[in-house]
Structures are given as structure tokens and as C-alpha cells.
Design a protein around this motif. Structure first.
Motif, mmCIF file in Angstrom:
data_model
loop_
_atom_site.group_PDB
_atom_site.id
_atom_site.type_symbol
_atom_site.label_atom_id
_atom_site.label_comp_id
_atom_site.label_asym_id
_atom_site.label_seq_id
_atom_site.Cartn_x
_atom_site.Cartn_y
_atom_site.Cartn_z
ATOM 1 N N ASP A 1 -2.784 5.379 0.237
ATOM 2 C CA ASP A 1 -4.128 4.269 -0.198
ATOM 3 C C ASP A 1 -4.891 4.323 1.308
ATOM 4 O O ASP A 1 -5.473 4.457 1.762
ATOM 5 N N GLN B 1 -10.305 10.914 -4.544
ATOM 6 C CA GLN B 1 -9.991 9.434 -4.889
ATOM 7 C C GLN B 1 -11.292 8.139 -5.211
ATOM 8 O O GLN B 1 -10.531 7.583 -6.022
ATOM 9 N N CYS C 1 5.786 -1.677 1.853
ATOM 10 C CA CYS C 1 5.195 -0.336 1.130
ATOM 11 C C CYS C 1 5.862 1.414 0.958
ATOM 12 O O CYS C 1 6.586 1.172 0.858
ATOM 13 N N GLY D 1 -10.624 5.005 0.552
ATOM 14 C CA GLY D 1 -9.532 5.098 0.839
ATOM 15 C C GLY D 1 -9.131 4.625 2.083
ATOM 16 O O GLY D 1 -10.835 4.143 2.564
ATOM 17 N N HIS D 2 -8.800 5.213 3.199
ATOM 18 C CA HIS D 2 -8.567 4.780 4.725
ATOM 19 C C HIS D 2 -7.772 5.782 5.582
ATOM 20 O O HIS D 2 -6.715 6.134 5.097
ATOM 21 N N PHE E 1 -9.783 11.510 -0.079
ATOM 22 C CA PHE E 1 -10.440 9.974 -0.472
ATOM 23 C C PHE E 1 -11.691 10.176 -1.584
ATOM 24 O O PHE E 1 -12.306 9.329 -2.222
ATOM 25 N N LYS F 1 0.711 -2.037 -0.333
ATOM 26 C CA LYS F 1 0.077 0.212 -0.268
ATOM 27 C C LYS F 1 0.705 1.254 -0.042
ATOM 28 O O LYS F 1 2.125 1.180 0.457
#
Ligand code: NAP
Length: 245
Positions: free
Chosen positions: A81, A126, A31, A129-130, A123, A7
């Protein structure tokens, strides 16, 4: 974990303590890791671990241009992400010194909200996302020795819960994880902290990474603190106000 695609992670507050250890673990996992804070040297040290996969930027969450700094950093790695908010300050303030209270609110509430606002919109645009927030068990109740700290941690927990509901209502696939550690041996607690049930920062960082990869909603670290906050919640106010914390 190893079966998942590496990620892209951005961590604000990665120059020290919990944020730095979590950054190290994500770098070890392969990552792409972007790290930010106000102090440059510790960020350079993280970049030196693998210059091809680590980017850094100086971002002060209290400054009005914080969002622009985070945006530029996220774009430098072609997107992210996961956003992890580990930036924060905290101190006991039994004498209720107003500048300490104000600084805590500026960093942990106003600055935090600014970063959340950026991450949420980022996000949304995009398409998912987190968002991960390191709040604290201190947000469970008002704590006499640290009024602004405990209040701002409650603010963070409620804010994340609100954004989670908002994202769902608006149909945005954004996940949220609220990490609530107990006492962790980091510079935030001072030189030689003598707190009960003090945890090692590397152990806590491992638990955080696991919770992030599992996409937990809320994670209290560790099990002893889970029991403690459950008991705190049961206490009526007339008992709580008499407790010596
Ligand atoms: N240690 C504990 O017992 C404990 C327990 C529960 C929750 N937490 C929470 O965990 C988070 C991390 O704390 P820690 O224990 O790892 O403390 P720490 O070692 O002091 O790290 C705090 C991090 O926040 C960054 N930071 C502070 N003010 C900032 C600002 N204005 N703009 C950008 N970055 C800023 C610091 O970087 P620069 O100074 O370089 O900017 C540093 O990287 C905090 O939110 C804290 O409340 C800690």
C-alpha cells in the motif's frame, strides 16, 4: 492509527538510520513490512523481529535491476500500500571532489528516479497507493558545503511534486508525501555529529509515521526547521551567497 487496517509497507533504505527506525515502528503497528537495502545483516535483524510479517531483499538503487528487485519484494507480500524511499547518501564536499558529487547524483537522483518510476507504475497498475520520499530541508536552497547533496534533494522534492500533478492529471489515485527532516543523528552524518538542532532518529521516525498515516503532502521535521526554512526562503540571493552555512 490503531483503528486503521494494518498496511503493507515497503521501505528502501531500511538497513540504517531513518529507514530502519520507520520500519521498526510499522512492524510494531502490526503492518506487513518489506525492507530493502544493500547490507543484509541489518535487514535480517528486522526480519527476526517478526519473521511472519517482515520480508527483505537486497536492492541497490543504483543498479539497473533495482526495479526488478522491488517488484519481486512487493509481490512476495501479495502487494503493498505504501512505498517509502529512505535510501540515500550525503556528505559535505567543500573540496568539490568529483567522484563524491557523481556518486551522490547516481544514488539520490538517478537511483531515486528509477525507484520512483517503478513505484509510480506499480501503483498505477494496482489502482492506487502512497509514495513517501525522505528528501531533506537541504533541498530548500543550494548549500555551499554540499552542492550535489542539496541539489539532489531539490531534485527529489520537485520530482515528487511533478509526479503528484501527473497522477492527478491522469486520474490515478496515488498519494504523495515529501518528508523533509533537518539534521538527524544517523550514520549519514558521521561518527560523532556536531550539528545544530540535531534530532534523535526515534523522534523523527515517529513524526514520519504520523505524517504518512495522515497522508500529509509535505512535512518539514521539526518545528524549528519549519521556521528556519521559511526564513531561508525569504532571503534574497545577494544575502544567501554571503551566508556561512
Ligand atoms: N540524517 C540526516 O540528517 C538527514 C536529514 C534529512 C534527510 N535525510 C535523508 O534521509 C535518508 C536516510 O538517511 P539516514 O540519515 O537514515 O542515513 P543512513 O543511516 O546512512 O541510511 C541510509 C540508507 O540508505 C541506504 N542506501 C544508501 N545507498 C543505497 C543504494 N545505492 N541502494 C539502496 N539503498 C541505499 C542505506 O543502506 P545500505 O548502505 O545497506 O544500502 C541505508 O539503509 C537519506 O535520503 C537522507 O538524505 C537525512
Amino acid at each position: 492509527m490503531s483503528s486503521q487496517k494494518p498496511k503493507k509497507v515497503l521501505i528502501l533504505g531500511a538497513s540504517s538510520g531513518i529507514g530502519r527506525e520507520v520500519a521498526r515502528l510499522f512492524i510494531d503497528m502490526g503492518c506487513t513490512v518489506s525492507v530493502a537495502a544493500r547490507r543484509e545483516t541489518p535487514l535480517q535483524e528486522l526480519k527476526a523481529i517478526d519473521p511472519s510479517r517482515v520480508e527483505y531483499s537486497l536492492v541497490d538503487v543504483v543498479a539497473e535491476n533495482a526495479a526488478a528487485g522491488l517488484q519481486e519484494l512487493a509481490e512476495r507480500t501479495g502487494g503493498i500500500d505504501i512505498y517509502i524511499h529512505a535510501a540515500g547518501i550525503g556528505s559535505q564536499n567543500r573540496v568539490l571532489d568529483l567522484p563524491i558529487e557523481e556518486k551522490t547524483v547516481r544514488t539520490n537522483a538517478v537511483g531515486f528516479m528509477r525507484a520512483m518510476n517503478w513505484a509510480y507504475h506499480y501503483f498505477v497498475s494496482q489502482g492506487g497507493g502512497h509514495i513517501v520520499v525522505i528528501s531533506s530541508i537541504a533541498g530548500t536552497k543550494g548549500l555551499g558545503p554540499a552542492p550535489a547533496y542539496s541539489a539532489t534533494k531539490a531534485f527529489q522534492a520537485n520530482y515528487v511534486e511533478a509526479l503528484e500533478q501527473l497522477a492527478r492529471q491522469q486520474g490515478h489515485p496515488i498519494r504523495f508525501t515529501d518528508i523533509r527532516p533537518g539534521f538527524v543523528d544517523t550514520p549519514l552524518l558521521g561518527e560523532k555529529p556536531s550539528y545544530p538542532m540535531l534530532m534523535r532518529v526515534d523522534d523523527v521516525a515517529k513524526s514520519i509515521v504520523k505524517a504518512v498515516m495522515r497522508e500529509d503532502d509535505v512535512k518539514v521535521i521539526d518545528w524549528r526547521y519549519r521556521i528556519m526554512v521559511a526564513l531561508w526562503r525569504l532571503l534574497p540571493r545577494w544575502i544567501w551567497k554571503r551566508m556561512r552555512i
